[in-house]
Design a protein around this motif. Structure first.
Motif, PDB file in Angstrom:
ATOM      1  N   GLU A 138      -0.810  -3.711 -22.095  1.00 26.39           N
ATOM      2  CA  GLU A 138      -1.554  -2.143 -21.742  1.00 26.39           C
ATOM      3  C   GLU A 138      -1.855  -2.105 -20.421  1.00 26.39           C
ATOM      4  N   ARG A 139      -1.129  -1.185 -20.233  1.00 24.62           N
ATOM      5  CA  ARG A 139      -1.976  -0.962 -18.733  1.00 24.62           C
ATOM      6  C   ARG A 139      -2.631  -0.092 -18.363  1.00 24.62           C
ATOM      7  N   VAL A 140      -3.521  -1.162 -17.499  1.00 27.73           N
ATOM      8  CA  VAL A 140      -4.949  -1.548 -17.113  1.00 27.73           C
ATOM      9  C   VAL A 140      -5.768  -0.363 -15.739  1.00 27.73           C
ATOM     10  N   ALA A 141      -5.440  -0.714 -14.666  1.00 24.68           N
ATOM     11  CA  ALA A 141      -4.894  -0.054 -13.734  1.00 24.68           C
ATOM     12  C   ALA A 141      -3.864   0.193 -12.787  1.00 24.68           C
ATOM     13  N   CYS A 142      -4.315   1.290 -11.920  1.00 23.59           N
ATOM     14  CA  CYS A 142      -2.850   1.373 -11.121  1.00 23.59           C
ATOM     15  C   CYS A 142      -3.729   1.917 -10.151  1.00 23.59           C
ATOM     16  N   ILE A 143      -3.491   1.566  -8.471  1.00 25.40           N
ATOM     17  CA  ILE A 143      -3.552   2.095  -7.285  1.00 25.40           C
ATOM     18  C   ILE A 143      -2.604   3.023  -7.005  1.00 25.40           C
ATOM     19  N   VAL A 144      -2.437   4.126  -5.641  1.00 28.59           N
ATOM     20  CA  VAL A 144      -1.283   3.226  -4.536  1.00 28.59           C
ATOM     21  C   VAL A 144      -2.007   4.098  -3.439  1.00 28.59           C
ATOM     22  N   SER A 145      -2.060   2.862  -2.372  1.00 26.33           N
ATOM     23  CA  SER A 145      -3.028   2.930  -1.188  1.00 26.33           C
ATOM     24  C   SER A 145      -2.874   4.206  -0.183  1.00 26.33           C
ATOM     25  N   THR A 146      -2.132   4.513   0.073  1.00 24.76           N
ATOM     26  CA  THR A 146      -1.750   5.401   0.495  1.00 24.76           C
ATOM     27  C   THR A 146      -1.617   6.655   0.244  1.00 24.76           C
ATOM     28  N   TYR A 147      -2.304   7.316  -0.648  1.00 27.28           N
ATOM     29  CA  TYR A 147      -2.964   8.697  -1.624  1.00 27.28           C
ATOM     30  C   TYR A 147      -3.547   8.394  -1.515  1.00 27.28           C
ATOM     31  N   GLY A 148      -4.095   7.589  -1.927  1.00 26.67           N
ATOM     32  CA  GLY A 148      -5.874   6.924  -2.355  1.00 26.67           C
ATOM     33  C   GLY A 148      -5.972   7.424  -4.194  1.00 26.67           C
ATOM     34  N   ASN A 149      -4.798   6.714  -4.851  1.00 24.25           N
ATOM     35  CA  ASN A 149      -4.724   7.238  -6.062  1.00 24.25           C
ATOM     36  C   ASN A 149      -5.271   6.818  -6.765  1.00 24.25           C
ATOM     37  N   VAL A 150      -6.113   6.133  -7.486  1.00 23.13           N
ATOM     38  CA  VAL A 150      -6.138   5.384  -8.541  1.00 23.13           C
ATOM     39  C   VAL A 150      -6.323   5.567  -9.945  1.00 23.13           C
ATOM     40  N   GLU A 151      -5.894   5.141 -11.137  1.00 22.12           N
ATOM     41  CA  GLU A 151      -5.397   5.221 -12.425  1.00 22.12           C
ATOM     42  C   GLU A 151      -6.391   4.436 -13.173  1.00 22.12           C
ATOM     43  N   TYR A 152      -6.604   4.417 -14.345  1.00 28.31           N
ATOM     44  CA  TYR A 152      -7.672   3.608 -15.144  1.00 28.31           C
ATOM     45  C   TYR A 152      -7.128   3.716 -17.008  1.00 28.31           C
ATOM     46  N   ALA A 153      -7.358   2.600 -18.113  1.00 22.32           N
ATOM     47  CA  ALA A 153      -7.182   2.884 -19.053  1.00 22.32           C
ATOM     48  C   ALA A 153      -8.463   3.440 -19.524  1.00 22.32           C
ATOM     49  N   ASP A 154      -8.707   4.310 -20.309  1.00 24.88           N
ATOM     50  CA  ASP A 154      -9.912   4.564 -21.012  1.00 24.88           C
ATOM     51  C   ASP A 154     -10.137   3.509 -21.215  1.00 24.88           C
ATOM     52  N   SER A 155      -9.998   2.503 -21.089  1.00 24.65           N
ATOM     53  CA  SER A 155     -10.875   0.789 -22.629  1.00 24.65           C
ATOM     54  C   SER A 155     -11.668   0.159 -21.340  1.00 24.65           C
ATOM     55  N   VAL A 156     -11.452   0.880 -19.815  1.00 24.82           N
ATOM     56  CA  VAL A 156     -11.764  -0.269 -18.624  1.00 24.82           C
ATOM     57  C   VAL A 156     -12.297   0.471 -18.130  1.00 24.82           C
ATOM     58  N   TRP A 163       0.308  -0.749   0.181  1.00 23.60           N
ATOM     59  CA  TRP A 163       0.045   0.200   0.014  1.00 23.60           C
ATOM     60  C   TRP A 163       0.957   1.580   0.096  1.00 23.60           C
ATOM     61  N   HIS A 164       2.132   0.948  -0.320  1.00 25.03           N
ATOM     62  CA  HIS A 164       2.714   1.870  -0.209  1.00 25.03           C
ATOM     63  C   HIS A 164       3.652   2.647  -1.394  1.00 25.03           C
ATOM     64  N   TYR A 165       3.151   1.754  -2.483  1.00 26.16           N
ATOM     65  CA  TYR A 165       3.712   2.105  -3.463  1.00 26.16           C
ATOM     66  C   TYR A 165       2.777   1.859  -4.632  1.00 26.16           C
ATOM     67  N   ALA A 166       2.850   2.367  -5.886  1.00 35.28           N
ATOM     68  CA  ALA A 166       2.247   2.204  -7.562  1.00 35.28           C
ATOM     69  C   ALA A 166       2.519   0.546  -7.274  1.00 35.28           C
ATOM     70  N   ILE A 167       1.217   0.389  -7.444  1.00 37.77           N
ATOM     71  CA  ILE A 167       0.934  -0.989  -8.031  1.00 37.77           C
ATOM     72  C   ILE A 167      -0.488  -1.502  -8.907  1.00 37.77           C
ATOM     73  N   GLY A 168      -0.046  -1.949 -10.097  1.00 36.20           N
ATOM     74  CA  GLY A 168      -1.654  -1.973 -10.941  1.00 36.20           C
ATOM     75  C   GLY A 168      -1.334  -3.259 -11.856  1.00 36.20           C
ATOM     76  N   TRP A 169      -2.225  -3.365 -13.194  1.00 33.73           N
ATOM     77  CA  TRP A 169      -2.545  -4.509 -13.389  1.00 33.73           C
ATOM     78  C   TRP A 169      -2.605  -4.147 -15.115  1.00 33.73           C
ATOM     79  N   VAL A 170      -1.390  -4.811 -15.465  1.00 32.77           N
ATOM     80  CA  VAL A 170      -1.110  -5.217 -17.259  1.00 32.77           C
ATOM     81  C   VAL A 170      -1.877  -6.319 -17.839  1.00 32.77           C
ATOM     82  N   ARG A 171      -1.876  -5.965 -19.060  1.00 33.24           N
ATOM     83  CA  ARG A 171      -2.667  -7.240 -19.691  1.00 33.24           C
ATOM     84  C   ARG A 171      -2.022  -7.259 -21.331  1.00 33.24           C
ATOM     85  N   GLN A 172      -1.676  -8.174 -21.513  1.00 40.55           N
ATOM     86  CA  GLN A 172      -1.249  -8.521 -23.348  1.00 40.55           C
ATOM     87  C   GLN A 172      -2.293  -9.352 -23.564  1.00 40.55           C
TER      88      GLN A 172
END
Length: 121
Positions: free
Chosen positions: A45-63, A29-38
């Protein structure tokens, strides 16, 4: 550092799956962790990423609006809830993290094994 992914499978279009990735050797939860698909013949393709300690989330437009990334810090596990799945979501899904980095734009440098997701009728 190890990342163990699970939860893939075969699902019909419109269905749902939840992927899990349990980390060991570091506190995710301290670090950026996410899912990548091929998908076959396609680039990763980077699908989604989260940094829990800051509450940041990012998603690919496709998902966006279909997939949700979350963490259970007590279990040191990251999840990817996938809803309304489409055939084009078929791919091998990997969890990955930026070791000692808390920015989703950074390059992932630790990877788990992939889990196959197949969306087909």
């Amino acid at each position: 550092v190890q990342l163990q992914a699970s939860g893939g499978g075969l699902v019909q279009p419109g269905g749902s799956l939840k992927l899990s990735c349990t980390a060991s050797g570091f506190t995710l939860w301290h670090y950026a962790i996410g899912w990548v698909r091929q998908a076959p013949g396609k680039e990763r393709e980077r699908v989604a990423c989260i940094v829990s300690t800051y509450g940041n989330v990012e998603y690919a437009d496709s998902v966006k609006d279909r997939f949700t990334i979350s963490t259970d810090n007590a279990k040191n596990t990251v999840y990817l809830q996938m809803n309304n799945l489409r055939p084009e979501d078929t791919a091998v899904y990997y969890c990955a993290t930026v070791l000692y980095g808390s920015d989703c734009s950074m390059k992932y440098d630790a990877w788990g094994q992939g889990t196959q997701v197949t969306v087909s009728s």
